[in-house]
Design an enzyme around this catalytic site. Sequence first.
Site, short mmCIF file in Angstrom:
data_model
loop_
_atom_site.label_atom_id
_atom_site.label_comp_id
_atom_site.label_asym_id
_atom_site.label_seq_id
_atom_site.Cartn_x
_atom_site.Cartn_y
_atom_site.Cartn_z
N CYS A 98 0.80 -1.23 0.00
CA CYS A 98 0.00 0.00 0.00
C CYS A 98 0.84 1.28 0.00
CB CYS A 98 -0.99 -0.05 1.16
SG CYS A 98 -2.42 1.01 0.88
N HIS A 194 -3.34 -5.65 2.47
CA HIS A 194 -2.99 -5.84 3.88
C HIS A 194 -3.61 -7.17 4.29
CE1 HIS A 194 -2.12 -1.48 4.26
NE2 HIS A 194 -3.21 -1.29 3.55
N1 GLN Z 1 -2.41 6.98 1.60
C1 GLN Z 1 -2.64 5.88 0.83
C2 GLN Z 1 -4.05 5.73 0.27
O1 GLN Z 1 -5.06 5.84 0.98
C3 GLN Z 1 -2.11 4.64 1.51
C4 GLN Z 1 -3.08 3.92 2.39
C5 GLN Z 1 -2.49 2.71 3.04
O2 GLN Z 1 -1.28 2.51 3.06
N2 GLN Z 1 -3.33 1.89 3.62
O3 GLN Z 1 -4.13 5.54 -0.90
#
Ligand code: GLN
Length: 243
Positions: A98, A194
């Site tokens: 992510c 995740h």
């Molecule tokens: N800021 C990013 C997004 O929302 C990463 C989110 C995350 O790592 N869960 O796209």
Amino acid sequence: MSAHDRPSLRILHLYPQHMNMYGDWGNVLALVKRGQWHGYDMQVIGLNPGDEIPTEVDLVVGGGGQDSGQVLVSHDLQRLADQLHTWAEQDTPMLVICGLYQLFGHFFQPVGGERLPGIGIFNAQTVGGSKRMIGNTVVNSTFGELVGFENHSGVTTLGQGQQPLGQVVKGAGNNGKDGTEGAVYRQVYGSYLHGSLLPKNPVLADALLHAAASGKYGALQQWNTLDDAVADQARNVAKSRPR
Ligand code: GLN
């Protein structure tokens, strides 16, 4: 064999303080546990902003985080860029999830914020969107079916020639439009999943460990078959959950 002459693997965990969402730390735990079950001594080095960059590394792992965490680490990550590119070309296995996946591309442009530079290991770019892509996700990949949980508003577009990690069966993936999820460059894997990803996807965990071990020790004589019944149950539950 005594602990002294057991083979060992060293994991570099990128930014554990700032990039550790939805149990991404579990990826490190899964690698440590499975590495031990395969007969390796496992060592983890956490690198936070400003920390010295270790030279001897067999595997690199990084997680996701909020936009604010990404602002902090994106600049520090530039310091690591040359070393990470060198490792990537040497086929050091890496898994980034992510927020760090986004920063392994060319840039992440948050909504209404300053564009954050990436390190361009992936030919990909990410722009913050208005829609949150969230829920249980299933992806078809060369590792078989990967099961995870995505939560991002960033929309990632892969550039020319950039291989995705897989194709979305359920979920949004990179952008909710073209069916791709994640990215692969040599042994570097980026994903929105995740979950944590690796405890639920032992095939991918073992692929990373095997690449790390054979990169360090050459062709492996032995590789244990592990009992993944509990992981299989977790996968099935996650797959059957509503999104
Ligand atoms: N800021 C990013 C997004 O929302 C990463 C989110 C995350 O790592 N869960 O796209």
